[in-house]
Write an enzyme that holds these catalytic residues in place. Structure first.
Site, PDB file in Angstrom:
ATOM      1  N   TYR A 282      45.798   5.017  -0.160  1.00  0.00           N
ATOM      2  CA  TYR A 282      46.965   5.236   0.413  1.00  0.00           C
ATOM      3  C   TYR A 282      46.983   6.384   1.479  1.00  0.00           C
ATOM      4  O   TYR A 282      46.404   7.514   1.459  1.00  0.00           O
ATOM      5  CB  TYR A 282      47.846   5.845  -0.706  1.00  0.00           C
ATOM      6  CG  TYR A 282      48.201   4.843  -1.917  1.00  0.00           C
ATOM      7  CD1 TYR A 282      48.048   3.549  -1.399  1.00  0.00           C
ATOM      8  CD2 TYR A 282      49.106   5.284  -2.994  1.00  0.00           C
ATOM      9  CE1 TYR A 282      48.555   2.723  -2.911  1.00  0.00           C
ATOM     10  CE2 TYR A 282      49.398   4.525  -3.913  1.00  0.00           C
ATOM     11  CZ  TYR A 282      48.822   3.083  -3.862  1.00  0.00           C
ATOM     12  OH  TYR A 282      49.367   2.159  -4.700  1.00  0.00           O
TER      13      TYR A 282
ATOM     14  N   ARG B  14      42.019  -3.256  -7.960  1.00  0.00           N
ATOM     15  CA  ARG B  14      41.951  -4.878  -7.773  1.00  0.00           C
ATOM     16  C   ARG B  14      40.925  -5.446  -8.651  1.00  0.00           C
ATOM     17  O   ARG B  14      39.927  -4.837  -8.577  1.00  0.00           O
ATOM     18  CB  ARG B  14      42.116  -5.458  -6.433  1.00  0.00           C
ATOM     19  CG  ARG B  14      43.290  -5.083  -5.487  1.00  0.00           C
ATOM     20  CD  ARG B  14      44.194  -6.129  -5.682  1.00  0.00           C
ATOM     21  NE  ARG B  14      45.506  -6.076  -5.046  1.00  0.00           N
ATOM     22  CZ  ARG B  14      46.453  -6.826  -4.899  1.00  0.00           C
ATOM     23  NH1 ARG B  14      46.382  -8.007  -5.411  1.00  0.00           N
ATOM     24  NH2 ARG B  14      47.664  -6.564  -4.393  1.00  0.00           N
TER      25      ARG B  14
ATOM     26  N   SER C  97      44.833  -2.677 -12.505  1.00  0.00           N
ATOM     27  CA  SER C  97      45.981  -3.203 -11.777  1.00  0.00           C
ATOM     28  C   SER C  97      45.576  -4.181 -11.252  1.00  0.00           C
ATOM     29  O   SER C  97      44.588  -4.759 -10.766  1.00  0.00           O
ATOM     30  CB  SER C  97      45.904  -1.922 -10.413  1.00  0.00           C
ATOM     31  OG  SER C  97      46.961  -2.338  -9.454  1.00  0.00           O
ATOM     32  N   ASN C  98      46.674  -4.921 -11.220  1.00  0.00           N
ATOM     33  CA  ASN C  98      46.804  -6.406 -10.688  1.00  0.00           C
ATOM     34  C   ASN C  98      45.679  -7.382 -11.449  1.00  0.00           C
ATOM     35  O   ASN C  98      45.295  -8.376 -11.024  1.00  0.00           O
ATOM     36  CB  ASN C  98      46.408  -6.527  -9.121  1.00  0.00           C
ATOM     37  CG  ASN C  98      47.432  -5.743  -8.274  1.00  0.00           C
ATOM     38  OD1 ASN C  98      48.583  -6.223  -8.199  1.00  0.00           O
ATOM     39  ND2 ASN C  98      46.750  -4.709  -7.808  1.00  0.00           N
TER      40      ASN C  98
ATOM     41  N   GLY D 243      60.804  -4.244  -2.247  1.00  0.00           N
ATOM     42  CA  GLY D 243      60.890  -3.726  -0.741  1.00  0.00           C
ATOM     43  C   GLY D 243      62.291  -3.713  -0.207  1.00  0.00           C
ATOM     44  O   GLY D 243      62.572  -3.513   1.074  1.00  0.00           O
TER      45      GLY D 243
ATOM     46  N   ARG E 236      68.340   7.831  -3.477  1.00  0.00           N
ATOM     47  CA  ARG E 236      67.244   6.763  -4.451  1.00  0.00           C
ATOM     48  C   ARG E 236      67.008   6.838  -5.760  1.00  0.00           C
ATOM     49  O   ARG E 236      67.133   6.088  -6.624  1.00  0.00           O
ATOM     50  CB  ARG E 236      66.576   5.845  -3.600  1.00  0.00           C
ATOM     51  CG  ARG E 236      65.707   4.644  -4.165  1.00  0.00           C
ATOM     52  CD  ARG E 236      66.840   3.435  -4.257  1.00  0.00           C
ATOM     53  NE  ARG E 236      67.752   3.145  -3.133  1.00  0.00           N
ATOM     54  CZ  ARG E 236      67.294   1.967  -2.552  1.00  0.00           C
ATOM     55  NH1 ARG E 236      66.246   1.416  -2.874  1.00  0.00           N
ATOM     56  NH2 ARG E 236      67.962   1.791  -1.609  1.00  0.00           N
TER      57      ARG E 236
END
Length: 287
Positions: free
Chosen positions: A50, A126, A155-156, A209, A257
């Site tokens: 990130y 991944r 993850s995934n 998104g 949010r």
């Protein structure tokens, strides 16, 4: 496999931290983190890629201003993706690296950027087609034994990934894309399989998104009006109906949010409403 559910209404994803200039200064980011903790949100989802590490570095700079806050946080990070920009080979290609050397270095680098001694959770980001089970098992066990990682997850991951690794490691969660726009796991048995195998589901991009098609947005608006809620709250409530009560990872760091999501944390949908929204998203009726 051992289940250790994450008991909070949502996690906060740090992937887009650099998109918020108002959080660029360490003091400003520290204030944001403190306000999140006051709201009952202490889980922050990071990954080494990130911002190519800059998101963790900024978070660490904020945390260094108030080290005692660390004890109230649940810090999660992920690794094994090598972006093309960080590939040192002649090919400059995005790839995965689940070697013991890479994973160990990735954890140590995340710890250094965050300025902490331990990641609460560490996930393989991944599935790596070149993953060597014995090597990965030894590396992750060593990181846990050294106190650098508290718990492990994926993850995934697809069923065979988590089942094979779960024979050797105490996995806690699988982080998957899950939303009204990405609902296949709700239909193909993966959510029930994860629940049966004791893995908590963490849902990334739970609001897609904000890219909901017109028909789905209309359905969300209608349900929200009927329930005196907002479309965002309805979309998150749709997730909570699923087996294992997936924990959404909110990608937005706008406090309005976050407040909106928290205010709707108790919203419940009945089965017809769930299927109505699912049908609007998929453009087809339930089989």
């Amino acid at each position: 496999m051992t289940a250790h559910p994450i008991r909070q209404p949502l996690l906060l994803g740090m992937m887009r931290l650099l998109d918020y200039p108002e959080l660029a200064a360490p003091q400003a980011l520290l204030g944001f983190v403190e306000r999140c903790v006051e709201r009952g949100l202490n889980g922050f989802d990071h990954a080494d890629i990130y911002g190519l590490g800059e998101c963790e570095a900024r978070f660490g700079a904020a945390l260094r201003l108030r080290p005692a806050l660390r004890q109230r946080l649940e810090l999660i990070s992920k690794a094994d993706i090598v972006p093309a920009a960080q590939d040192v080979s002649r090919w400059r290609v995005k790839h995965y690296d689940s070697s013991a050397r890479y994973l160990t270095r990735a954890v140590e680098a995340s710890l250094q950027r965050l300025g902490v001694e331990r990641l609460d959770g560490f996930l393989l980001h991944r599935p790596d087609p070149l993953l060597q089970l014995d090597e990965v098992t030894r590396a992750l066990q060593a990181l846990v034994a050294a106190g650098k990682v508290g718990w492990l997850g994926l993850s995934n991951a697809e069923p065979l990934h988590w089942q094979v690794l779960g024979r050797e490691l105490p996995l806690r969660c699988n982080q998957i894309e899950l939303s009204l726009n990405a609902q296949q796991a709700a239909w193909d048995g993966r959510l029930q399989a994860l629940q049966a195998d004791g893995l908590q589901v963490l849902a990334w991009s739970p609001l897609a998104g904000g890219q909901f098609a017109a028909a789905l947005q209309q359905a969300l608006d209608e349900v929200a009006a009927a329930l005196q809620a907002t479309p965002t709250q309805v979309a998150l409530a749709w997730l909570r109906c699923l087996p294992g009560q997936p924990v959404p990872i909110l990608g937005s760091l706008r406090e309005t949010r976050i407040d909106e999501a928290l205010a709707g944390a108790e919203l419940q949908l009945d089965a017809p409403t769930w299927f109505h929204l699912s049908e609007a998203a998929r453009g087809m009726r339930a089989p």
